[in-house]
Design a protein around this motif. Structure first.
Motif, PDB file in Angstrom:
ATOM      1  N   GLU A 259      -2.993  15.490 129.348  1.00 12.45           N
ATOM      2  CA  GLU A 259      -3.277  16.837 128.790  1.00 12.45           C
ATOM      3  C   GLU A 259      -1.746  17.485 128.935  1.00 12.45           C
ATOM      4  N   SER A 260      -0.896  17.294 129.413  1.00 15.60           N
ATOM      5  CA  SER A 260       0.320  18.013 129.577  1.00 15.60           C
ATOM      6  C   SER A 260       0.960  18.176 128.039  1.00 15.60           C
ATOM      7  N   TYR A 261       0.654  17.045 127.282  1.00 14.31           N
ATOM      8  CA  TYR A 261       1.334  17.067 125.890  1.00 14.31           C
ATOM      9  C   TYR A 261       0.642  18.384 124.931  1.00 14.31           C
ATOM     10  N   ALA A 262      -0.455  19.031 125.462  1.00 11.22           N
ATOM     11  CA  ALA A 262      -0.548  20.012 124.641  1.00 11.22           C
ATOM     12  C   ALA A 262       0.282  21.121 124.655  1.00 11.22           C
ATOM     13  N   ILE A 263       1.425  21.285 125.453  1.00  8.78           N
ATOM     14  CA  ILE A 263       2.353  22.247 125.500  1.00  8.78           C
ATOM     15  C   ILE A 263       3.093  21.932 124.328  1.00  8.78           C
ATOM     16  N   LEU A 268      -5.078  19.337 122.070  1.00 13.60           N
ATOM     17  CA  LEU A 268      -5.297  17.766 121.951  1.00 13.60           C
ATOM     18  C   LEU A 268      -6.844  17.399 121.309  1.00 13.60           C
ATOM     19  N   LEU A 269      -6.978  16.630 120.318  1.00  9.76           N
ATOM     20  CA  LEU A 269      -8.189  16.242 119.792  1.00  9.76           C
ATOM     21  C   LEU A 269      -8.832  15.344 120.644  1.00  9.76           C
ATOM     22  N   THR A 270     -10.280  15.452 120.654  1.00 13.23           N
ATOM     23  CA  THR A 270     -11.391  14.492 121.317  1.00 13.23           C
ATOM     24  C   THR A 270     -11.432  13.220 120.223  1.00 13.23           C
TER      25      THR A 270
END
Length: 503
Positions: A259-263, A268-270
């Motif tokens: 989830e941290s990659y959203a930064i 982030l796509l599902t």
């Protein structure tokens, strides 16, 4: 101001100076003056064609993309040329084809059989599109490459709306539907079934992987592996795809990012998002690939392994944790999928035409801007900017070759050791080999021209000899002829022409 130019062509000089218009408006009686053709302000002859079977009604306004006035303070963009037709014709398809032939016999001779020479280098064929003033966006930015399919994807305030299952780099670029890849998958399965190959098997392909620049954390712009893109159209790296040969169902496996990659990457796509975007039947995260495929109970997995005939390099075969549990055939698939890729569908041809049209316009822009004293890389940058800005082409098909003078004799000039860094001299011939890439479909165009726009007598002899060879091959090429015969025809045409010139 308001004076006629060449034809009844009116535009306010004040508007042009202030950059308020990029349009040319032309009023012609096309029925009576079809033999005239259209001579553009820049001296080119434009042969106008409408769609077969289309009848142009009185007062119709048609547009020719990218043939209008240059946009103020933006040398890379031109507006549209709009033509109002004063004609009297019946409704569409008012008679059948047999009657049309009878009707055609009493009409004046066709335009392309009269004064317009289609082989003239100063003649171009262009297509007409319907003109809707409410959607006119040429004042301020180019719409030279708007897709015919973009209608309905604009929201309030003329904003471009993103549509899942559709690839597009902005509303002025070509829109490509995910059905292109569904058709590709169906063609591959049909080919396997016709040959009774891979029965009760599952095709497994691995996409391109994330790469870093040496030991740094810099990631070059990712470009998908070609076989994987042809089959699934996925933009993201580190993915897998599978196809059940018996049922035709398609499966996509995408990386499960923290989830941290959203930064860094945004939302982030599902798996649901990916399924809708790429039009597959089911989508999972990559750690699930082994269990999902095992649940299909295949007799064997078909993976891709083969030697590229150009590079002599081997394709990347799919590998994942647990693949050792399955029987794998890595020989059968390569030949069949390669043969499918050789023959393009109509949807693929549309992308290729678009990519080549963008590159053609890019080359013409370079020719318009070149001046002795510029460097080769400056001219390369014009091409790159034009194709990206106007066509959404982020990548080049290959390293741009911008050879002036003797550099034009080096086949792959422009490499790291010779990075298009020579200054172009007055009177030199320039050989520019450049092509952009859109949606992983490439173009490859080479042009030769004098840097100052004027051929010397010797340059003209060589240029026209090569041009005749090109025309000869284009006239002779058709399904069934060999590449070698076309090559020999080109060589023979050039040599005969040079010998005749020598006499």
């Amino acid at each position: 101001r308001g004076e006629d130019t060449i034809h009844p062509l009116k535009v306010s000089l004040e508007d042009l100076y202030n950059g308020k218009t990029s349009k040319l408006q032309l009023s012609r009686n096309i029925f009576c003056k079809a033999c005239d053709g259209l001579k553009h302000l820049d001296g080119r002859h434009i042969l106008i064609r409408s769609k077969p079977g289309e009848v142009i009604v009185p007062g119709a306004v048609k547009g020719i993309r990218g043939e209008g006035m240059p946009i103020y303070r933006n040398p890379f963009e031109k507006g549209n040329l709009y033509i109002k037709f004063n004609v009297e014709f019946p409704e569409n398809h008012f008679i059948n084809e047999a009657q049309l032939k009878q009707f055609e016999a009493i009409l004046p001779q066709r335009l392309d059989a009269m004064e317009i020479d289609l082989n003239d280098e100063h003649t171009e064929e262009v297509d007409l599109h319907d003109y809707d003033p409410s959607n006119d966006r040429s004042n301020g930015r180019s719409e030279a490459y708007d897709s015919d399919e973009e209608d309905g994807r604009r929201g309030p305030g003329d904003k471009c709306i993103r549509v899942k299952g559709m690839y597009q780099m902005g509303c002025h670029t070509l829109a490509i539907d995910a059905s292109l890849h569904r058709q590709n998958r169906r063609r591959l399965l049909d080919r396997l079934k016709e040959k009774n190959l891979g029965t009760n098997g599952v095709i497994v392909l691995q996409g391109g992987e994330t790469q870093n620049m040496y030991c740094t954390d810099v990631e070059p712009v990712f470009r998908q592996e070609s076989y994987f893109h042809w089959t699934f159209g996925v933009k993201e790296p580190d993915s897998y795809g599978a196809i059940d040969v018996n049922t035709g169902k398609s499966y996509l496996f995408v990386p499960q990012l923290p989830e941290s990659y959203a930064i860094w990457m945004g939302k982030l796509l599902t798996t649901k998002d990916f399924k809708e975007i790429y039009g597959v039947d089911e989508c999972y995260f990559t750690p699930q690939i082994c269990d999902v495929i095992a649940g299909l109970k295949p007799d064997l997995l078909l993976t891709l392994q083969g030697v590229n005939s150009d590079s002599q390099k081997i394709t990347r075969e799919a590998v994942f944790d647990g693949i050792g549990k399955f029987k794998v055939d890595n020989k059968l698939l390569y030949k069949e999928i390669s043969e499918c890729r050789v023959v393009k569908t109509d949807a693929e041809l549309e992308v290729m035409r678009y990519t080549n049209r963008i590159s053609s316009e890019g080359h013409k822009e370079v020719m318009r801007q070149i001046r002795p004293g510029m460097t080769e890389y400056q001219l390369e940058s014009i091409f790159r900017h034009y194709t990206y800005y106007n066509g959404g082409a982020r990548n080049m098909s290959y390293t741009c070759i911008c050879g002036s003078g003797e550099n034009g004799a080096t086949l792959h000039y422009g490499h790291a050791g010779a990075p298009n860094d020579k200054t172009v001299s007055d009177g030199e011939m320039c050989l520019f080999d450049m092509g952009c890439e859109y949606y992983c479909y490439s173009s490859d165009i080479t042009c030769s021209f004098p840097s100052n726009g004027k051929f010397t007598s010797d340059q003209k002899i060589i240029y026209e000899s090569v041009l005749k060879a090109s025309r000869a091959v284009m006239s002779a090429v058709k399904p069934g002829v060999s590449w070698r015969d076309m090559h020999l025809l080109a060589e023979q045409t050039q040599l005969q022409d040079l010998l005749q010139t020598r006499k």
